[in-house]
Design an enzyme around this catalytic site. Structure first.
Site, PDB file in Angstrom:
ATOM      1  CD  GLU A   1      -2.810  -0.152  -0.403  1.00  0.00           C
ATOM      2  OE1 GLU A   1      -3.160  -1.139  -1.069  1.00  0.00           O
ATOM      3  OE2 GLU A   1      -2.863   1.005  -0.847  1.00  0.00           O
TER       4      GLU A   1
HETATM    5  C1  LIG Z   1       2.030  -9.781   0.208  1.00  0.00           C
HETATM    6  C2  LIG Z   1       1.839  -8.672  -0.773  1.00  0.00           C
HETATM    7  C3  LIG Z   1       0.560  -8.287  -1.139  1.00  0.00           C
HETATM    8  C4  LIG Z   1       0.378  -7.275  -2.089  1.00  0.00           C
HETATM    9  N1  LIG Z   1      -0.896  -6.950  -2.512  1.00  0.00           N
HETATM   10  C5  LIG Z   1      -1.050  -6.125  -3.575  1.00  0.00           C
HETATM   11  C6  LIG Z   1      -2.327  -5.940  -4.178  1.00  0.00           C
HETATM   12  O1  LIG Z   1      -3.336  -6.489  -3.735  1.00  0.00           O
HETATM   13  N2  LIG Z   1      -2.415  -5.159  -5.279  1.00  0.00           N
HETATM   14  C7  LIG Z   1      -1.336  -4.529  -5.820  1.00  0.00           C
HETATM   15  O2  LIG Z   1      -1.482  -3.848  -6.817  1.00  0.00           O
HETATM   16  N3  LIG Z   1      -0.106  -4.663  -5.262  1.00  0.00           N
HETATM   17  C8  LIG Z   1       0.064  -5.455  -4.154  1.00  0.00           C
HETATM   18  N4  LIG Z   1       1.297  -5.629  -3.605  1.00  0.00           N
HETATM   19  C9  LIG Z   1       2.429  -4.883  -4.148  1.00  0.00           C
HETATM   20  C10 LIG Z   1       2.935  -3.816  -3.181  1.00  0.00           C
HETATM   21  O3  LIG Z   1       2.019  -2.767  -3.083  1.00  0.00           O
HETATM   22  C11 LIG Z   1       4.321  -3.386  -3.684  1.00  0.00           C
HETATM   23  O4  LIG Z   1       5.194  -4.460  -3.399  1.00  0.00           O
HETATM   24  C12 LIG Z   1       4.801  -2.114  -3.038  1.00  0.00           C
HETATM   25  O5  LIG Z   1       4.035  -1.018  -3.448  1.00  0.00           O
HETATM   26  C13 LIG Z   1       6.272  -1.815  -3.347  1.00  0.00           C
HETATM   27  O6  LIG Z   1       6.561  -1.960  -4.708  1.00  0.00           O
HETATM   28  P1  LIG Z   1       7.785  -2.877  -5.143  1.00  0.00           P
HETATM   29  O7  LIG Z   1       7.638  -4.187  -4.454  1.00  0.00           O
HETATM   30  O8  LIG Z   1       7.852  -2.894  -6.607  1.00  0.00           O
HETATM   31  O9  LIG Z   1       9.044  -2.189  -4.529  1.00  0.00           O
HETATM   32  P2  LIG Z   1       9.883  -1.018  -5.220  1.00  0.00           P
HETATM   33  O10 LIG Z   1       8.968   0.035  -5.746  1.00  0.00           O
HETATM   34  O11 LIG Z   1      10.854  -1.620  -6.150  1.00  0.00           O
HETATM   35  O12 LIG Z   1      10.645  -0.426  -3.965  1.00  0.00           O
HETATM   36  C14 LIG Z   1      11.862  -0.974  -3.441  1.00  0.00           C
HETATM   37  C15 LIG Z   1      12.409   0.011  -2.404  1.00  0.00           C
HETATM   38  O13 LIG Z   1      12.702   1.258  -3.030  1.00  0.00           O
HETATM   39  C16 LIG Z   1      12.029   2.311  -2.371  1.00  0.00           C
HETATM   40  N5  LIG Z   1      11.625   3.307  -3.358  1.00  0.00           N
HETATM   41  C17 LIG Z   1      10.963   3.112  -4.518  1.00  0.00           C
HETATM   42  N6  LIG Z   1      10.751   4.282  -5.142  1.00  0.00           N
HETATM   43  C18 LIG Z   1      11.275   5.240  -4.356  1.00  0.00           C
HETATM   44  C19 LIG Z   1      11.350   6.659  -4.438  1.00  0.00           C
HETATM   45  N7  LIG Z   1      10.811   7.349  -5.447  1.00  0.00           N
HETATM   46  N8  LIG Z   1      11.965   7.324  -3.436  1.00  0.00           N
HETATM   47  C20 LIG Z   1      12.475   6.666  -2.375  1.00  0.00           C
HETATM   48  N9  LIG Z   1      12.430   5.332  -2.247  1.00  0.00           N
HETATM   49  C21 LIG Z   1      11.825   4.621  -3.223  1.00  0.00           C
HETATM   50  C22 LIG Z   1      10.831   1.674  -1.680  1.00  0.00           C
HETATM   51  O14 LIG Z   1      10.388   2.427  -0.566  1.00  0.00           O
HETATM   52  C23 LIG Z   1      11.410   0.312  -1.288  1.00  0.00           C
HETATM   53  O15 LIG Z   1      12.075   0.408  -0.061  1.00  0.00           O
HETATM   54  C24 LIG Z   1       1.501  -6.615  -2.631  1.00  0.00           C
HETATM   55  C25 LIG Z   1       2.795  -6.986  -2.236  1.00  0.00           C
HETATM   56  C26 LIG Z   1       2.971  -8.015  -1.345  1.00  0.00           C
HETATM   57  C27 LIG Z   1       4.363  -8.436  -0.998  1.00  0.00           C
END
Ligand SMILES: Cc1cc2nc3c(=O)[nH]c(=O)nc-3n(C[C@H](O)[C@H](O)[C@H](O)COP(=O)(O)OP(=O)(O)OC[C@H]3O[C@@H](n4cnc5c(N)ncnc54)[C@H](O)[C@@H]3O)c2cc1C
Length: 593
Positions: A438
């Site tokens: 989220e």
């Molecule tokens: C169990 C689970 C359930 C989920 N359920 C859903 C769902 O129902 N629907 C859905 O759509 N998604 C869902 N997600 C996805 C979840 O919302 C994302 O994993 C989350 O938003 C982070 O995206 P990412 O994993 O690609 O990490 P990334 O975006 O790759 O982030 C990696 C790191 O980089 C940091 N970062 C990224 N961009 C920036 C920035 N601009 N400035 C500073 N730091 C940054 C982040 O804070 C993080 O620490 C789920 C994930 C999990 C694991």
């Protein structure tokens, strides 16, 4: 075992977070204290008796995928149907769609208890309720007529499909496609990952909310549209028809929340999944934000719910487990570890952080409710901004606290905490996702600093700080020695917040964006801790007409939080003001091999 803290919940709603403001409004004329107490008590009973026993079962069983179908853990279907039969799904939904039209504050209270029962169980309905809100605000009457009542009742569940392998925090990179059909529907193609409750056997149909791009859409987030894509197509008579072109391709193996299926979804393998537009073309992100704001508070409440459960678990263990001799203990044998000062410190920290998370989440729900009932633009703007300010704090601080409290719970269990059998480890594993999904807590901090602090030229944040100061002054004026150094500590942390806020606002005004971003995470924590200390103190101040034991307990809790945890804000403020240079000088890429 989980016992719902119904008295504390009702007290926090009424005396700390302003439920009375809503009760005075004609919209909630029938919401008397007795009704509030009855709803909280019944939700607490259901959570403790029907949901909590399923938590460990779900952790072991998981949600296997076989022959293209996901199965939920034993007992879940029955519990879910008993839960929707109780009308819990539509608690705050519009009565026109079969909801009960109650305030978000009551939903938040109930959601806390569902999450204490089982985070994996509660998250499914949370997404459904988010889908309901997005539809209530943005969907056409035709879509509403077909889907809304069945989502509100819980007969069908909803999902939220944003994430793709290359598009997580950054939705600019989203690639899922939508093509127009001649009849006004769309064909949806693409892969979505990590979709919570993407498939399951709790309901006959699943209604996916999917973000995708039209062929002629502008680049970036301005070219994203929101579509409703049902698992089964629905006829005009409401009957379920053919299977839509959407399928689950995999279920993730995760660290925690094993009862919540996290699915890879494939849209359009066979010519395109039929979808219906919600809102306007290319305006999908705004619609999704309705869902995401609701979900952000709801995820904060997950942190709260799991913290409460972990605290109760650790407390019960600490009074049973005997080791060593506590200072002052006389007689034979070992003392319960609950008498050792170090364990007491941990239990107090767990309890106070849990209560802080509760008060902040309910205060955020209050601001959302106040926005909804405001009868003029000024009031609406103020409360909307307040909700905007509190949402990232509620999400990030409460989920960080969820992890910290669950980790202390493991520590209190000693070696048994690391052994799965006790269940303490499950709380920590479950809690760990909440700071990530989220919008990660890093993204919440950036939202707070870059978008929320500048609201109304800084007037909103400065007014908020003034409210905290007024509470500190009230504590000082109460002259109750039991408060110890509460007022002084609270004032010191509010000063830290003021200085950190000035730094953030000037950094932005002067274009030192990297400086502001470097300190965003500690800034959110300073704001959350100061608010938390103030709300605990307010709880103690408002307990003077409560039984003496309650007054003493709340005063002690406020005092211990302010005297121990609030000490952090001084270090965090230095971090915000001083660390930007070092952070920017650190070249992580140069160090990678
Ligand atoms: C169990 C689970 C359930 C989920 N359920 C859903 C769902 O129902 N629907 C859905 O759509 N998604 C869902 N997600 C996805 C979840 O919302 C994302 O994993 C989350 O938003 C982070 O995206 P990412 O994993 O690609 O990490 P990334 O975006 O790759 O982030 C990696 C790191 O980089 C940091 N970062 C990224 N961009 C920036 C920035 N601009 N400035 C500073 N730091 C940054 C982040 O804070 C993080 O620490 C789920 C994930 C999990 C694991």
């Amino acid at each position: 075992m989980y016992r719902a803290p119904v008295d504390e919940i009702a007290f926090t709603l009424k005396h700390v977070c302003g439920l009375g403001d809503l009760q005075q409004n004609t919209r909630y004329a029938e919401l008397g204290d007795d009704l509030v107490d009855a709803i909280v008590a019944e939700a607490g009973r259901f959570a403790a008796e029907e949901i909590a026993p399923l938590n460990a079962v779900a952790d072991k069983h998981g949600t296997p995928l076989q022959d293209g179908k996901v199965t939920t853990p034993p007992g879940w279907r029955e519990a879910y149907h008993a839960w929707i039969d109780g009308g819990w799904n539509g608690l705050s939904a519009d009565p026109e769609s079969g909801g009960q039209g109650l305030p978000q504050m009551l939903s938040a209270a109930a959601l806390e208890m569902w999450n204490s029962g089982s985070m994996s169980f509660a998250i499914g309905p949370t997404l459904t309720i988010g889908a309901v809100e997005a539809m209530e605000k943005h969907a056409s009457d035709e879509l509403k007529a077909k889907y809304l009542a069945r989502l509100v009742s819980g007969e069908w569940m909803g999902t939220m499909n944003l994430t793709e392998p290359q598009a997580g925090s950054d939705l600019n990179a989203l690639r899922a496609r939508a093509e127009r059909n001649d009849d006004g529907t769309y064909r949806i193609f693409g892969q979505k990952i990590f979709i919570t409750y993407g498939d399951h056997d709790l309901t006959d149909n699943i209604i996916h909310m999917v973000l995708a791009r039209l062929p002629d859409a502008p680049a970036g987030t301005r070219g994203i549209s929101l579509f409703l894509v049902p698992k089964f197509l629905v006829g005009d008579d409401g009957a379920l028809g053919a299977r839509n072109d959407v399928r689950v391709a995999g279920v993730e193996h995760k660290m925690g929340i094993h009862g919540s299926p996290t699915c890879t979804m494939i849209y359009g393998d066979d010519g395109g999944a039929t979808g219906w537009l919600i809102g306007e073309e290319n305006r999908g992100l705004a619609c999704m934000f309705t869902m995401m704001n609701n979900a952000r508070l709801a995820v904060g409440i997950q942190g709260l719910g799991v913290a409460e459960r972990a605290y109760q678990h650790a407390l019960n263990y600490a009074v049973e487990r005997k080791q060593g001799r506590a200072p002052g203990d006389k007689g034979e044998g070992m003392s319960p570890i609950a008498r050792h000062p170090d364990i007491k410190r941990m239990l107090l920290t767990m309890k106070s952080k849990t209560q802080v998370a509760r008060a902040i989440c309910y205060a955020c729900a209050h601001a959302i409710d106040m926005t909804n009932i405001a009868d003029d633009d000024e009031g609406r703007t103020f409360w909307n901004e307040r909700a905007g300010l509190l949402t990232p704090i509620a999400k990030a601080l409460s989920t960080d606290f969820g992890v910290e409290v669950a980790s202390l719970g493991v520590q209190i269990h000693g070696g048994m905490g690391y052994i799965e059998e006790t269940g303490a480890a499950q709380h920590l594993r479950d809690a760990r996702i909440a700071p990530i999904y989220e919008g990660t807590n890093g993204i919440q901090s950036i939202d707070l600093v870059m978008r929320k602090l500048p609201l109304s030229g800084g007037t909103q944040i400065n007014g908020f700080i003034a409210e905290l100061k007024a509470i500190a002054d009230e504590v000082a004026a109460s002259n109750r020695p039991e408060f110890g150094a509460t007022a002084d500590r609270l004032n010191a942390s509010i000063r830290d917040l003021e200085e950190a806020t000035d730094f953030m606002l000037s950094a932005q005004a002067e274009g030192r964006i990297a400086d502001a971003l470097s300190g965003a995470t500690p800034y959110l924590r300073v704001a959350g801790l100061s608010l938390g200390g103030a709300l605990l103190a307010k709880g103690a101040l408002r307990s003077v007409s409560e039984p003496a034991a309650r007054l003493a307990e709340r005063t002690l809790l406020a005092r211990s939080f302010c005297e121990t945890v609030l000490g952090e804000t001084a270090g965090l403020k230095s971090d915000i003001v001083l660390s930007a240079e070092a952070i920017q000088a650190f070249d992580a890429e140069a160090l990678a091999s």
